[in-house]
Design a protein around this motif. Structure first.
Motif, PDB file in Angstrom:
ATOM      1  N   UNK A  99       2.786   6.800   6.112  1.00  0.00           N
ATOM      2  CA  UNK A  99       2.300   5.865   4.728  1.00  0.00           C
ATOM      3  C   UNK A  99       0.950   5.194   4.980  1.00  0.00           C
ATOM      4  N   UNK A 100       0.108   5.339   3.803  1.00  0.00           N
ATOM      5  CA  UNK A 100      -1.390   4.845   3.877  1.00  0.00           C
ATOM      6  C   UNK A 100      -1.219   3.449   3.223  1.00  0.00           C
ATOM      7  N   UNK A 101       0.024   2.757   2.764  1.00  0.00           N
ATOM      8  CA  UNK A 101      -0.081   1.610   2.200  1.00  0.00           C
ATOM      9  C   UNK A 101       0.307   0.513   3.189  1.00  0.00           C
ATOM     10  N   UNK A 102       0.771   1.021   4.378  1.00  0.00           N
ATOM     11  CA  UNK A 102       1.176   0.053   5.466  1.00  0.00           C
ATOM     12  C   UNK A 102      -0.121  -0.373   6.136  1.00  0.00           C
ATOM     13  N   UNK A 103      -0.133  -1.472   7.018  1.00  0.00           N
ATOM     14  CA  UNK A 103      -1.117  -1.807   7.896  1.00  0.00           C
ATOM     15  C   UNK A 103      -0.458  -1.839   9.165  1.00  0.00           C
ATOM     16  N   UNK A 104      -1.520  -1.021   9.918  1.00  0.00           N
ATOM     17  CA  UNK A 104      -0.968  -0.506  11.373  1.00  0.00           C
ATOM     18  C   UNK A 104      -1.831  -1.306  12.454  1.00  0.00           C
ATOM     19  N   UNK A 105      -1.384  -1.687  13.521  1.00  0.00           N
ATOM     20  CA  UNK A 105      -2.291  -2.354  14.783  1.00  0.00           C
ATOM     21  C   UNK A 105      -2.616  -1.064  15.461  1.00  0.00           C
ATOM     22  N   UNK A 106      -3.695  -1.364  16.294  1.00  0.00           N
ATOM     23  CA  UNK A 106      -4.073  -0.316  17.072  1.00  0.00           C
ATOM     24  C   UNK A 106      -3.383  -0.276  18.432  1.00  0.00           C
ATOM     25  N   UNK A 107      -2.687   0.889  18.758  1.00  0.00           N
ATOM     26  CA  UNK A 107      -1.934   0.723  20.051  1.00  0.00           C
ATOM     27  C   UNK A 107      -2.718   1.196  21.081  1.00  0.00           C
ATOM     28  N   UNK A 108      -2.740   0.132  22.083  1.00  0.00           N
ATOM     29  CA  UNK A 108      -3.498  -0.033  23.418  1.00  0.00           C
ATOM     30  C   UNK A 108      -2.669   0.558  24.611  1.00  0.00           C
ATOM     31  N   UNK A 109      -3.298   1.504  25.353  1.00  0.00           N
ATOM     32  CA  UNK A 109      -2.751   1.921  26.464  1.00  0.00           C
ATOM     33  C   UNK A 109      -2.489   0.955  27.505  1.00  0.00           C
ATOM     34  N   UNK A 160     -10.394   4.633   4.855  1.00  0.00           N
ATOM     35  CA  UNK A 160     -11.192   3.741   5.916  1.00  0.00           C
ATOM     36  C   UNK A 160     -11.118   4.456   7.346  1.00  0.00           C
ATOM     37  N   UNK A 161     -12.320   4.286   8.138  1.00  0.00           N
ATOM     38  CA  UNK A 161     -12.202   4.994   9.339  1.00  0.00           C
ATOM     39  C   UNK A 161     -11.296   3.883  10.169  1.00  0.00           C
ATOM     40  N   UNK A 162     -11.214   2.618  10.155  1.00  0.00           N
ATOM     41  CA  UNK A 162     -10.308   1.746  10.666  1.00  0.00           C
ATOM     42  C   UNK A 162      -8.888   2.195  10.391  1.00  0.00           C
ATOM     43  N   UNK A 163      -8.612   2.487   9.240  1.00  0.00           N
ATOM     44  CA  UNK A 163      -7.334   2.781   9.094  1.00  0.00           C
ATOM     45  C   UNK A 163      -6.825   4.203   9.677  1.00  0.00           C
ATOM     46  N   UNK A 164      -7.571   5.048   9.625  1.00  0.00           N
ATOM     47  CA  UNK A 164      -7.317   6.208  10.216  1.00  0.00           C
ATOM     48  C   UNK A 164      -7.168   6.127  11.934  1.00  0.00           C
ATOM     49  N   UNK A 165      -7.982   5.357  12.227  1.00  0.00           N
ATOM     50  CA  UNK A 165      -8.296   5.145  13.862  1.00  0.00           C
ATOM     51  C   UNK A 165      -6.798   4.382  14.370  1.00  0.00           C
ATOM     52  N   UNK A 166      -6.403   3.262  13.413  1.00  0.00           N
ATOM     53  CA  UNK A 166      -5.218   2.925  13.673  1.00  0.00           C
ATOM     54  C   UNK A 166      -4.015   3.477  13.548  1.00  0.00           C
ATOM     55  N   UNK A 180      -6.939  -5.222  14.784  1.00  0.00           N
ATOM     56  CA  UNK A 180      -6.766  -6.144  13.594  1.00  0.00           C
ATOM     57  C   UNK A 180      -7.085  -7.715  14.005  1.00  0.00           C
ATOM     58  N   UNK A 181      -7.226  -8.300  13.055  1.00  0.00           N
ATOM     59  CA  UNK A 181      -8.069  -9.617  13.430  1.00  0.00           C
ATOM     60  C   UNK A 181      -6.945 -10.434  14.110  1.00  0.00           C
ATOM     61  N   UNK A 182      -5.489 -10.175  14.291  1.00  0.00           N
ATOM     62  CA  UNK A 182      -4.362 -10.702  14.686  1.00  0.00           C
ATOM     63  C   UNK A 182      -4.477 -10.306  16.090  1.00  0.00           C
ATOM     64  N   UNK A 183      -4.898  -8.983  16.361  1.00  0.00           N
ATOM     65  CA  UNK A 183      -4.877  -8.343  17.727  1.00  0.00           C
ATOM     66  C   UNK A 183      -6.368  -9.115  18.325  1.00  0.00           C
TER      67      UNK A 183
END
Length: 307
Positions: free
Chosen positions: A218-228, A55-61, A241-244
């Motif tokens: 690891x592709x099986x983990x959930x990552x948040x988007x790191x914001x500068x 997924x694009x979202x997974x790659x981006x995060x 992510x929804x939580x973010x």
């Protein structure tokens, strides 16, 4: 005819075939001047888990989490962390948007012995204003892990090529032959190339063979988007992510209320009506980049419904 001349003539068709085969090993899937993303057969690449849909979202995060220590570029902004170590995010939001989308598409087309190679650039703030810097590397999937190998880090490609006598890196169409001849190094799967920077590991990512230019994620983990931190322009919320998003919205709500409260305290007798003042405040927040467009429009509609 001399034997050596005859031998060369006989070898010419074979050399031509080898040349065509080498060119066929590099397939550009996207290009904008000197920036490109493509598929290439590299020495040491075999049995990759391609084709693969990520997924694009997974790659981006995942890409947003990649940080580098001691990059040749030293920005005034960095990720939350130990600034004394000169840590910073490798890719800008625009580069992440591009890479996530195009790597997603390339992985679907790739075969088991092909890797995604790339060279992307973006403008970054510097003491001279803005500086266009490039990052190059290789990406592929092996099992349930996303491998990211970087070749060159935050390079002023225009300056680098001018020093070597090559001009017109940006502002003109760059051919595949020029990319192969003059492009940035995309990393070597078999040995480490000389560099002073170091990729940092993070939860879910580990260094490959102790190398400082290669991460296995690891592709099986959930990552948040790191914001500068202190970034003036917010990223597109679709990668959060929804939580973010919930935290971001709550923080914005609290900030708006605090600003409204401060304004009321500082201006006990405002010249404009309360609704007008609130609309102006929303506009100011939106113009400064602190308020996403979707939230801005939602707030405006809510205020207008009070009329």
């Amino acid at each position: 005819m001399h034997y050596s001349t005859l031998r060369v003539l006989c070898l010419l068709p074979l050399l031509a075939l080898v040349s065509l085969s080498a060119k066929a090993e590099f397939n550009i899937t996207w290009q904008n001047q000197a920036d490109y993303i493509g598929l290439r057969t590299l020495d040491g690449a075999a049995n990759h888990s391609h084709p693969k849909t990520v997924a694009v979202e997974t790659l981006a995060r995942m890409l947003s989490q990649v940080q580098v220590k001691d990059s040749p570029y030293n920005p005034s902004q960095s990720l939350l962390g130990d600034e004394s170590e000169n840590l910073q995010r490798v890719f800008t939001d625009r580069e992440i948007e591009l890479l996530a989308t195009k790597i997603n598409q390339a992985l679907v087309q790739a075969n088991t012995n092909e890797s995604v190679v790339f060279s992307v650039s973006d403008f970054r703030p510097s003491y001279i204003g803005r500086q266009r810097l490039s990052v190059s590397g290789t990406a592929y999937i092996k099992g349930d892990r996303f491998n990211l190998l970087l070749g060159e880090m935050h390079v002023d490609m225009q300056l680098k090529k001018l020093r070597s006598g090559v001009t017109g890196t940006y502002g003109k169409v760059v051919s595949k032959a020029e990319i192969l001849r003059d492009g940035l190094n995309t990393g070597n799967l078999q040995k480490t190339t000389a560099h002073d920077w170091q990729l940092m590991t993070f939860a879910g990512a580990q260094a490959v063979n102790g190398r400082t230019d290669w991460l296995s994620i690891d592709l099986n983990r959930t990552y948040e988007y790191a914001i500068v931190r202190n970034e003036k322009k917010r990223i597109d919320d679709k990668y959060l992510t929804e939580q973010q998003q919930e935290v971001s919205n709550e923080a914005l709500e609290a900030r708006i209320k605090k600003l409204e409260q401060l304004e009321q305290e500082q201006q006990p007798a405002p010249q404009a009506s309360g609704i007008e003042a609130r609309l102006r405040k929303l506009q100011a927040l939106y113009d400064s980049g602190a308020l996403p467009e979707a939230v801005y429009l939602e707030k405006v509609r809510a205020i207008m419904s009070e009329l």
